[in-house]
Design an enzyme around this catalytic site. Structure first.
Site, mmCIF file in Angstrom:
data_model
loop_
_atom_site.group_PDB
_atom_site.id
_atom_site.type_symbol
_atom_site.label_atom_id
_atom_site.label_comp_id
_atom_site.label_asym_id
_atom_site.label_seq_id
_atom_site.Cartn_x
_atom_site.Cartn_y
_atom_site.Cartn_z
ATOM 1 N N HIS A 1 1.480 -3.110 12.408
ATOM 2 C CA HIS A 1 0.672 -3.666 11.322
ATOM 3 C C HIS A 1 1.369 -4.883 10.703
ATOM 4 C CE1 HIS A 1 -2.162 -0.117 10.868
ATOM 5 N NE2 HIS A 1 -1.242 0.355 11.682
ATOM 6 N N ASP B 1 -4.462 -5.278 5.108
ATOM 7 C CA ASP B 1 -4.553 -4.315 6.195
ATOM 8 C C ASP B 1 -5.738 -3.379 5.947
ATOM 9 O OD1 ASP B 1 -2.772 -3.419 8.552
ATOM 10 O OD2 ASP B 1 -3.266 -1.535 7.575
HETATM 11 N N1 UDP Z 1 -6.161 4.072 11.787
HETATM 12 C C1 UDP Z 1 -7.042 5.056 11.630
HETATM 13 N N2 UDP Z 1 -6.749 6.052 10.776
HETATM 14 C C2 UDP Z 1 -5.596 6.101 10.110
HETATM 15 C C3 UDP Z 1 -4.682 5.110 10.330
HETATM 16 C C4 UDP Z 1 -4.984 4.110 11.174
HETATM 17 O O1 UDP Z 1 -8.095 5.065 12.209
HETATM 18 O O2 UDP Z 1 -5.371 7.035 9.326
HETATM 19 C C5 UDP Z 1 -6.474 2.973 12.670
HETATM 20 C C6 UDP Z 1 -5.464 1.877 12.626
HETATM 21 O O3 UDP Z 1 -5.824 0.886 11.690
HETATM 22 C C7 UDP Z 1 -5.501 1.343 14.012
HETATM 23 C C8 UDP Z 1 -5.892 2.519 14.867
HETATM 24 O O4 UDP Z 1 -6.458 3.470 13.970
HETATM 25 O O5 UDP Z 1 -6.502 0.372 14.126
HETATM 26 C C9 UDP Z 1 -4.769 3.109 15.598
HETATM 27 O O6 UDP Z 1 -3.945 3.672 14.669
HETATM 28 P P1 UDP Z 1 -2.519 4.168 15.073
HETATM 29 O O7 UDP Z 1 -1.907 4.720 13.875
HETATM 30 O O8 UDP Z 1 -2.604 4.983 16.298
HETATM 31 O O9 UDP Z 1 -1.839 2.801 15.449
HETATM 32 P P2 UDP Z 1 -0.579 2.162 14.784
HETATM 33 O O10 UDP Z 1 -0.706 2.381 13.310
HETATM 34 O O11 UDP Z 1 0.568 2.850 15.386
HETATM 35 O O12 UDP Z 1 -0.662 0.732 15.188
#
Ligand code: UDP
Ligand code: UDP
Ligand code: UDP
Length: 471
Positions: A29, A127
């Site tokens: 992020h 974000d």
């Molecule tokens: N995301 C989500 N729910 C959450 C946190 C993140 O759907 O509680 C979204 C996040 O913004 C991203 C995707 O899901 O687009 C993948 O999240 P993940 O946490 O697996 O990816 P990371 O944060 O490791 O990049």
């Protein structure tokens, strides 16, 4: 890139928009947020980067301090967050625990900081994970919010549509069909949906839904993708098919890399022949089991290819204390010593992918990694393990930019044997058709970012122009 007009507080002319960038937790992020901040700054904006404190990983805090010393004209706004809640049964991921803490802190702690910022803010680029708590505050302060999506347009569509999928409870989401249908999109195989999404009581899911509900309130959504990579999805998002109330979705990628110190691995790469080396990395927060690590080592050895492998055995870098020797064994390291290097530290991935010796990338298909590979034309062997990574792998495959072995399972589901890995790596490195297509993707990515006429460049400049006119 565009003309490097450097904005700073001294030459602020009343015409340069003042924008703040608020990153989410984790390098996946933070990195795109920093890239966006640098891009906005070099295109005439006065930029304030909101530095969340404390961070989860050491990589984040090092990166933030290096960023501010490289870009002294970018303002730093420290945002000291409330203590994180201890792990719970629905949220035990340190990065998600941080998402929650940031989100909770926005309400009382960020608002006064935003109010007192001078000159007043023209916009915030935030974000996705703060949408729910940030949106009401920004509405009150009359500051437009642009959401920076760190995933592909296809997964963004799924996120935006998720509240509908989970509300349309009959037939129950995930139980009726082999596909998930989102208007305007090719059906998403159920097997590509992150498993936690089928359980709305999990933090990951309820948090995603809560934030998704605020996407329509944003002034715009910026996606680190480009027209030619996801044309149909971008069209479906922008012609109101996915959801009729979404703001414009602006593809502005692949995001420009910002200045970094030279990584240590580059001199080893200099000694390797062109497109001979396979680069192996699973992002900033994905650790494999010890068994899987050993099989992967075996696979890389069997492939016969030179390799550069970034090894992680724990989700949070500070806790990653295991020695390479203990994970892989001295005899393995002895056998591969003239052919491969194993690194257990943060590398400058973007510089590695840019190196002419790199010929292929074994990746978990994190979206930043995919866009970085696109920028340098490096084809992927996608090994998706969590979250959005299967949806991304599908996008990669459809773009002809990589291959994905579907039966390798989600992270931790099975141990993939070295023999199989070695075979796939060999195929990746010798696939001429894939390599040629990857070079085309690189060319398309380059064009998207080209001065004035590139679709991504135009999209970003359009937003800045809107902010300038609103001054
Ligand atoms: N995301 C989500 N729910 C959450 C946190 C993140 O759907 O509680 C979204 C996040 O913004 C991203 C995707 O899901 O687009 C993948 O999240 P993940 O946490 O697996 O990816 P990371 O944060 O490791 O990049
Ligand atoms: N990265 C890096 N060095 C490392 C590991 C990762 O520079 O040792 C960077 C990588 O270039 C990318 C980001 O960290 O920009 C990882 O983001 P991605 O979306 O690929 O995956 P995530 O880590 O979020 O799962
Ligand atoms: N996750 C991740 N990297 C990891 C472990 C988990 O990105 O190394 C994320 C991922 O987005 C996943 C979520 O955390 O969807 C929940 O992971 P967990 O392993 O708890 O559940 P699972 O996905 O195995 O059902």
């Amino acid at each position: 890139s565009a003309s490097p007009i450097v904005a700073n507080a001294d030459d602020f002319s009343g015409k340069s928009p003042h924008v703040a960038v608020l990153p989410g937790a984790g390098m996946g992020h933070l990195t795109p947020a920093l890239r966006l901040a640098a891009m906005l700054s070099s295109r005439g904006c006065l930029v304030t980067l909101i530095a969340v404190k404390p961070t989860v990983s050491a990589a984040e805090s090092t990166t933030i301090s290096n960023f501010f010393s490289t870009y002294p004209h970018i303002n730093r706004l420290d945002f000291e967050i409330l203590p994180r809640k201890p792990p719970s049964s629905t949220n035990d991921d340190p990065f998600f625990i941080q998402f929650e803490a940031i989100s909770r802190s926005v309400v009382h702690l960020l608002k006064p900081l935003l109010l007192s910022s001078s000159p007043p803010l023209s916009a915030i680029f935030s974000d996705f994970t703060v949408s729910m708590t940030l949106t009401p505050i920004l509405e009150e302060l009359c500051i437009p919010n642009y959401v920076l999506s760190i995933t592909c347009a296809r997964f963004l569509s799924l996120l935006a549509y998720l509240p509908h999928l989970i509300n349309e409870n009959s037939p129950k989401f995930g139980e009726s069909d082999d596909y998930v249908h989102i208007p305007g999109l090719s059906p998403l195989p159920l097997s590509t949906i992150p498993p936690p999404f089928f359980n709305p009581t999990l933090f990951f899911t309820s948090f995603a839904i809560s934030n998704a509900l605020f996407l329509p309130k944003a002034k715009g959504i910026l996606v680190n993708t480009f027209e030619r990579f996801e044309p149909d999805t971008l069209a479906a998002l922008n012609n109101g098919r996915v959801l009729s109330n979404l703001p414009p979705v602006h593809p502005i990628g692949p995001l420009e890399p910002y200045k970094l110190e030279k990584g240590e691995q580059l001199s080893w790469l200099d000694d390797q022949s062109v497109i001979s080396v396979v680069y192996v990395c699973f992002g900033n927060r994905t650790a494999m089991s010890k068994d899987q690590i050993r099989e992967l080592g075996d696979g890389l050895e069997r492939s016969g290819c030179p390799f550069l492998w970034v090894l992680k055995s724990s989700k949070v870098d500070k806790e990653d204390t295991e020695e390479i020797e203990d994970l892989l064994g001295d005899s393995f390291l002895e056998r591969i010593k003239n052919r491969g290097i194993v690194v257990k530290a943060w590398v400058n991935q973007e510089q590695i992918l840019a190196h002419p010796a790199i010929g292929g990338f074994v990746s978990h298909a994190g979206w930043n990694s995919v866009m970085e590979a696109a920028r340098y034309g490096v084809p992927l062997l996608a090994w998706p393990l969590h979250g959005d990574q299967r949806v991304i792998s599908e996008v990669v495959e459809n773009a002809g930019f990589g291959v994905w072995v579907r039966d390798w399972g989600w992270g931790g589901e099975r141990v993939v044997k070295g023999e199989e890995i070695g075979e796939k790596v060999k195929q990746l490195m010798s696939d001429e058709k894939l390599r040629n297509r990857a070079m085309e993707v690189e060319e398309e990515a380059r064009k998207a970012c080209q001065d004035a006429n590139g679709s991504s460049e135009k999209a970003l400049m359009g937003i800045i122009e809107t902010l300038r006119l609103a001054e």
